[in-house]
Design a protein around this motif. Structure first.
Motif, PDB file in Angstrom:
ATOM      1  N   LYS A 245      34.151  72.549  12.575  1.00  0.00           N
ATOM      2  CA  LYS A 245      35.158  72.684  11.521  1.00  0.00           C
ATOM      3  C   LYS A 245      34.676  72.035  10.236  1.00  0.00           C
ATOM      4  O   LYS A 245      34.840  72.582   9.133  1.00  0.00           O
ATOM      5  CB  LYS A 245      36.466  72.055  11.985  1.00  0.00           C
ATOM      6  N   ALA A 246      34.071  70.858  10.357  1.00  0.00           N
ATOM      7  CA  ALA A 246      33.554  70.173   9.176  1.00  0.00           C
ATOM      8  C   ALA A 246      32.401  70.951   8.550  1.00  0.00           C
ATOM      9  O   ALA A 246      32.285  71.029   7.320  1.00  0.00           O
ATOM     10  CB  ALA A 246      33.103  68.755   9.537  1.00  0.00           C
ATOM     11  N   ALA A 247      31.562  71.536   9.390  1.00  0.00           N
ATOM     12  CA  ALA A 247      30.410  72.290   8.887  1.00  0.00           C
ATOM     13  C   ALA A 247      30.831  73.460   8.015  1.00  0.00           C
ATOM     14  O   ALA A 247      30.147  73.792   7.046  1.00  0.00           O
ATOM     15  CB  ALA A 247      29.570  72.793  10.058  1.00  0.00           C
ATOM     16  N   THR A 248      31.924  74.085   8.346  1.00  0.00           N
ATOM     17  CA  THR A 248      32.369  75.281   7.612  1.00  0.00           C
ATOM     18  C   THR A 248      33.484  74.988   6.612  1.00  0.00           C
ATOM     19  O   THR A 248      34.085  75.913   6.069  1.00  0.00           O
ATOM     20  CB  THR A 248      32.828  76.358   8.606  1.00  0.00           C
ATOM     21  N   ASP A 249      33.758  73.700   6.373  1.00  0.00           N
ATOM     22  CA  ASP A 249      34.724  73.310   5.357  1.00  0.00           C
ATOM     23  C   ASP A 249      34.086  73.495   3.985  1.00  0.00           C
ATOM     24  O   ASP A 249      33.196  72.745   3.596  1.00  0.00           O
ATOM     25  CB  ASP A 249      35.142  71.857   5.571  1.00  0.00           C
ATOM     26  N   LYS A 250      34.539  74.485   3.245  1.00  0.00           N
ATOM     27  CA  LYS A 250      33.872  74.838   1.989  1.00  0.00           C
ATOM     28  C   LYS A 250      34.039  73.792   0.900  1.00  0.00           C
ATOM     29  O   LYS A 250      33.291  73.772  -0.074  1.00  0.00           O
ATOM     30  CB  LYS A 250      34.356  76.205   1.525  1.00  0.00           C
ATOM     31  N   SER A 251      35.012  72.917   1.080  1.00  0.00           N
ATOM     32  CA  SER A 251      35.172  71.836   0.111  1.00  0.00           C
ATOM     33  C   SER A 251      34.255  70.661   0.408  1.00  0.00           C
ATOM     34  O   SER A 251      33.996  69.826  -0.460  1.00  0.00           O
ATOM     35  CB  SER A 251      36.624  71.351   0.116  1.00  0.00           C
ATOM     36  N   GLY A 252      33.806  70.566   1.651  1.00  0.00           N
ATOM     37  CA  GLY A 252      32.978  69.443   2.069  1.00  0.00           C
ATOM     38  C   GLY A 252      33.765  68.198   2.411  1.00  0.00           C
ATOM     39  O   GLY A 252      33.198  67.203   2.888  1.00  0.00           O
ATOM     40  N   ALA A 253      35.061  68.243   2.212  1.00  0.00           N
ATOM     41  CA  ALA A 253      35.883  67.033   2.370  1.00  0.00           C
ATOM     42  C   ALA A 253      35.860  66.479   3.791  1.00  0.00           C
ATOM     43  O   ALA A 253      35.850  65.252   3.982  1.00  0.00           O
ATOM     44  CB  ALA A 253      37.320  67.330   1.951  1.00  0.00           C
ATOM     45  N   LEU A 254      35.853  67.356   4.784  1.00  0.00           N
ATOM     46  CA  LEU A 254      35.889  66.872   6.169  1.00  0.00           C
ATOM     47  C   LEU A 254      34.640  66.105   6.556  1.00  0.00           C
ATOM     48  O   LEU A 254      34.666  65.281   7.474  1.00  0.00           O
ATOM     49  CB  LEU A 254      36.096  68.050   7.132  1.00  0.00           C
ATOM     50  N   LEU A 255      33.554  66.366   5.861  1.00  0.00           N
ATOM     51  CA  LEU A 255      32.292  65.704   6.184  1.00  0.00           C
ATOM     52  C   LEU A 255      32.238  64.259   5.692  1.00  0.00           C
ATOM     53  O   LEU A 255      31.344  63.508   6.090  1.00  0.00           O
ATOM     54  CB  LEU A 255      31.128  66.497   5.598  1.00  0.00           C
ATOM     55  N   LYS A 256      33.156  63.888   4.847  1.00  0.00           N
ATOM     56  CA  LYS A 256      33.207  62.487   4.394  1.00  0.00           C
ATOM     57  C   LYS A 256      34.565  61.853   4.663  1.00  0.00           C
ATOM     58  O   LYS A 256      34.886  60.788   4.120  1.00  0.00           O
ATOM     59  CB  LYS A 256      32.858  62.388   2.909  1.00  0.00           C
ATOM     60  N   ALA A 257      35.350  62.500   5.525  1.00  0.00           N
ATOM     61  CA  ALA A 257      36.635  61.932   5.926  1.00  0.00           C
ATOM     62  C   ALA A 257      36.397  60.659   6.734  1.00  0.00           C
ATOM     63  O   ALA A 257      35.351  60.500   7.378  1.00  0.00           O
ATOM     64  CB  ALA A 257      37.424  62.947   6.738  1.00  0.00           C
ATOM     65  N   PRO A 258      37.355  59.726   6.715  1.00  0.00           N
ATOM     66  CA  PRO A 258      37.153  58.441   7.413  1.00  0.00           C
ATOM     67  C   PRO A 258      36.741  58.581   8.877  1.00  0.00           C
ATOM     68  O   PRO A 258      35.828  57.873   9.339  1.00  0.00           O
ATOM     69  CB  PRO A 258      38.525  57.770   7.272  1.00  0.00           C
ATOM     70  N   GLY A 259      37.371  59.478   9.623  1.00  0.00           N
ATOM     71  CA  GLY A 259      37.029  59.634  11.034  1.00  0.00           C
ATOM     72  C   GLY A 259      35.599  60.101  11.235  1.00  0.00           C
ATOM     73  O   GLY A 259      34.905  59.640  12.157  1.00  0.00           O
TER      74      GLY A 259
END
Length: 450
Positions: A241-255
């Protein structure tokens, strides 16, 4: 290089039964097979007396020898001739240009799951193999393909209702060690990150060197560490899910960053053996096999890749990547090798019969006994060196390796993730800086890709 490693990038004796019984079972169900598989089977239909098979193996490899024996017996038992071509790892890529033509040269093909998905399913050229699940296994009363291949495996090769591959070989990732040298680990493998960290500290103190083996010049091998930390921290699907997040936000989320910090801690503590960051594969894993480091995170091809360097006393044992907390995620990743049929295959029904035939215990067990790999059948014991891995698969949830990112976002994985991840694993980026760069580069990538 082992067959299994190349394919990804990448024993129990069955009860005997008579040839007459096999022949009778096949002939008795022929009409049913045709009816079940006839729709979408191409111009060859169910009455074909031959089919063409393109294989990912070279003819001198162990898997090819197992398949050759099965093909010869299949022809004797059914009268169906099989024209087989041992194409090697690029088999699907060689087949791809023909798939949308009126003359597809192969009725059956085998490959790793990610290539089958990318070249067949994603292009709409995969025949749905769902009806094959209902086919009886010749010689095994009451058994069907669907009853011997657990749903947890074939469901991972089902997309939008289409079953595009049926597996005959399972690859998973474990942390490997020498059970002879580390009997205490064999008696009680670490189940949590805290236990794992304690074990690493003790082994480092004993050795005077980091106990973790890694050839960091192989980007995929470094990726296992990051992927598993995210899987354990955030659960199945989070990495994809993070890999395909086009905003990139999930890749730097706290978790996400918290999961990465577990790997960062290993790097900072010098838990990886000296020279891992400048190694040339397979130098470090050979060093591991010679007893000069303790633990190797790698797929179930690890024994075949390293056995020539291990001592005669070396006993291959393994345990799953530990849960980050007690009761946390313990999912086991898998990659599949199996059969697919092009949608325009001319003799698809005959190819489907062979799939059911090969999945019989008597024939499939050669993948374990001769090719030294795990099969999808629970009643076929893995070779001794893979027994721990098979147990992990049997007792835990299974997920597609890297959440299937190599299938659904292969270019992102190769161009964006791997270079940054290698820098992270070799100590050039902190968890936070890695996450920030990954998020930014991913957002830029997806803007261009879109």
């Amino acid at each position: 290089m082992s067959a299994a490693r190349q394919s990804t990038d990448a024993a129990e004796t069955g009860r005997p039964f008579s040839r007459r019984a096999v022949l009778g079972a096949v002939l008795a169900t022929a009409a049913g097979l045709t009816a079940a598989c006839g729709s979408g089977s191409g111009s060859g239909g169910g009455g074909a007396d031959s089919f063409t098979y393109w294989s990912m193996w070279k003819q001198d490899e162990p898997q090819a020898k197992v398949l050759k024996a099965a093909i010869a017996q299949f022809t004797k038992d059914t009268g169906i001739k099989v024209s087989v071509q041992w194409k090697g790892r690029q088999v699907i890529q060689q087949l791809a240009p023909t798939l949308n033509t009126g003359s597809v040269p192969a009725d059956l093909v085998d490959s790793s799951d990610r290539f089958a998905y990318a070249q067949l399913q994603a292009t709409g050229q995969a025949l749905d193999l769902s009806p094959v699940l209902e086919l009886p296994i010749p010689g095994e009363t009451g058994s069907t393909v669907g009853s011997v291949v657990p749903a947890k495996y074939h469901s991972l090769s089902t997309t939008a209702g289409t079953l595009w591959q049926l597996p005959y070989e399972i690859i998973t990732t474990q942390i490997w060690y020498d059970g002879h040298a580390l009997p205490d680990v064999a008696a009680k493998p670490p189940a949590t990150w805290a236990e794992f960290s304690t074990l690493l500290a003790a082994r480092k103190a004993s050795r005077g060197d980091g106990p973790l083996a890694l050839d960091a010049d192989v980007p995929d091998y470094a990726a296992y560490w990051t992927y598993y930390a995210v899987l354990r921290g955030l659960g199945p699907g989070a990495f994809g899910k993070a890999a395909t997040d086009k905003s990139g936000a999930l890749l730097k989320a706290p978790g996400f960053v918290d999961a990465l910090r577990h790997v960062e801690a290993l790097v900072k503590a010098d838990d990886f053996t000296k020279g891992y960051d400048g190694s040339k594969w397979p130098a470090v894993q050979q060093k591991w096999a010679k007893g000069k480091s303790d633990f190797l995170l790698l797929g179930t091809f690890a024994p075949s890749e390293t056995s020539t360097f291990a001592s005669s006393a070396f006993t291959y044992r393994s345990f799953p990547f530990p849960a980050l907390t007690s009761g946390g995620d313990t999912s086991q990743d898998i990659s599949l090798i199996g059969f697919s049929i092009p949608k325009k295959a001319r003799h698809a029904a005959a190819a489907q019969k062979f799939i059911a035939y090969f999945l019989a215990k008597e024939r499939l067990q050669g993948i374990a006994t001769q090719a030294k790999n795990i099969t999808p059948r629970a009643d076929i014991a893995a070779p001794a060196e893979l027994a721990d891995a098979q147990k992990a698969l049997a007792t835990g949830n299974v997920v597609k390796t890297l959440d299937g990112v190599k299938e659904t976002a292969a270019e992102w994985y190769t161009k964006v993730f791997l270079p940054l991840n290698t820098s992270f694993l070799t100590g050039h980026l902190t968890a936070q800086s890695f996450a920030n760069k990954l998020a930014g580069n991913s957002a830029s990538y997806w803007r261009t890709a879109s």
